[in-house]
Design an enzyme around this catalytic site. Structure first.
Site, PDB file in Angstrom:
ATOM      1  N   ARG A  80       0.810  -1.208   0.000  1.00  0.00           N
ATOM      2  CA  ARG A  80       0.000   0.000   0.000  1.00  0.00           C
ATOM      3  C   ARG A  80       0.848   1.264   0.000  1.00  0.00           C
ATOM      4  O   ARG A  80       1.688   1.484   0.857  1.00  0.00           O
ATOM      5  CB  ARG A  80      -0.912   0.041   1.207  1.00  0.00           C
ATOM      6  N   ARG A  89      -4.000   5.690  -4.398  1.00  0.00           N
ATOM      7  CA  ARG A  89      -3.553   4.643  -3.483  1.00  0.00           C
ATOM      8  C   ARG A  89      -3.555   3.282  -4.173  1.00  0.00           C
ATOM      9  O   ARG A  89      -4.313   3.034  -5.110  1.00  0.00           O
ATOM     10  CB  ARG A  89      -4.390   4.615  -2.210  1.00  0.00           C
ATOM     11  N   ASP A  92      -7.167   0.170  -1.064  1.00  0.00           N
ATOM     12  CA  ASP A  92      -7.990   0.591   0.066  1.00  0.00           C
ATOM     13  C   ASP A  92      -8.966  -0.535   0.344  1.00  0.00           C
ATOM     14  O   ASP A  92      -9.651  -0.991  -0.572  1.00  0.00           O
ATOM     15  CB  ASP A  92      -8.823   1.796  -0.394  1.00  0.00           C
ATOM     16  N   ASP A  94     -12.111  -1.061   2.865  1.00  0.00           N
ATOM     17  CA  ASP A  94     -12.953  -0.386   3.856  1.00  0.00           C
ATOM     18  C   ASP A  94     -14.027  -1.340   4.367  1.00  0.00           C
ATOM     19  O   ASP A  94     -14.794  -1.896   3.563  1.00  0.00           O
ATOM     20  CB  ASP A  94     -13.640   0.835   3.238  1.00  0.00           C
TER      21      ASP A  94
HETATM   22  N1  ROI Z   1     -12.677   7.831  -5.605  1.00  0.00           N
HETATM   23  C1  ROI Z   1     -13.119   6.749  -6.246  1.00  0.00           C
HETATM   24  N2  ROI Z   1     -13.713   6.904  -7.419  1.00  0.00           N
HETATM   25  N3  ROI Z   1     -12.980   5.504  -5.738  1.00  0.00           N
HETATM   26  C2  ROI Z   1     -12.392   5.298  -4.540  1.00  0.00           C
HETATM   27  O1  ROI Z   1     -12.295   4.129  -4.089  1.00  0.00           O
HETATM   28  C3  ROI Z   1     -11.929   6.406  -3.816  1.00  0.00           C
HETATM   29  N4  ROI Z   1     -11.332   6.263  -2.608  1.00  0.00           N
HETATM   30  C4  ROI Z   1     -10.931   7.313  -1.908  1.00  0.00           C
HETATM   31  C5  ROI Z   1     -11.096   8.716  -2.405  1.00  0.00           C
HETATM   32  C6  ROI Z   1      -9.747   9.405  -2.402  1.00  0.00           C
HETATM   33  C7  ROI Z   1     -12.055   9.426  -1.469  1.00  0.00           C
HETATM   34  N5  ROI Z   1     -11.637   8.790  -3.743  1.00  0.00           N
HETATM   35  C8  ROI Z   1     -12.088   7.681  -4.394  1.00  0.00           C
HETATM   36  O2  ROI Z   1     -10.389   7.112  -0.727  1.00  0.00           O
END
Ligand code: ROI
Length: 161
Positions: A80, A89, A92, A94
């Protein structure tokens, strides 16, 4: 067994491969089923690549913070990199939903903040459960869902489980 939903996002490196490997590793935590794979324009700074996004439903016995630890370990294993706040990134993961629980903890808020505002979370969630509700609200009826124009990159087999 608790039914949990985990959001995946990536816009650095070989996102599809990175996400598929993460889903395969999640299969060691519990039973996993993946949504379709989407491409979505960045939320946040616009001078970053489009994202790959998906959600998996993960049925597990792990307690919320133990699950969070496992997900964060998978993020680290993916090498990461996070370059800036709301920026690009590598991976991620979540924790979006944990059964019907509401969790307020310094490390973890469930349902994940922003679920209702993010089409790149809502559309994949609806792939997995078209009748999913949050706080008595049917997700499929949200305006943002009806207006979304995410691109589908692959059907639910993309993670090759
Ligand atoms: N924007 C998109 N389209 N998809 C994401 O997973 C995503 N993740 C984030 C931020 C930076 C808010 N923008 C994102 O963490």
């Amino acid at each position: 067994m608790i039914k949990t939903y985990v959001g995946l996002g990536s816009n650095l490196g070989d996102s599809r491969q990175i996400m598929a490997e993460a889903v395969q590793k999640m299969a060691q935590i519990g039973s996993v089923q993946a949504s379709r794979l989407y491409q979505s324009p960045p939320m946040g700074p616009q001078d970053q690549p489009n994202y790959h996004n998906a959600v998996v439903v993960l049925e597990t016995e792990l307690a919320p913070l133990d699950l969070l630890d496992r997900l964060q370990a998978l993020e680290q294993e993916a090498g990461r990199v996070r370059l800036r706040h709301w920026g690009e990134r590598t991976l991620d993961l979540d924790l979006l939903l944990y059964g019907n629980e509401q969790i307020q903890h310094p490390r973890l808020t469930v349902p994940h903040v922003g679920v209702l505002e993010r089409d790149f979370v809502l559309l994949p969630l609806l792939d997995l459960d078209a009748d999913l509700q949050l706080n008595g609200q049917s997700l499929k009826d949200l305006e943002i869902v009806k207006q979304s124009n995410l691109t589908v990159l692959a059907d639910a087999n993309w993670a090759a489980l």
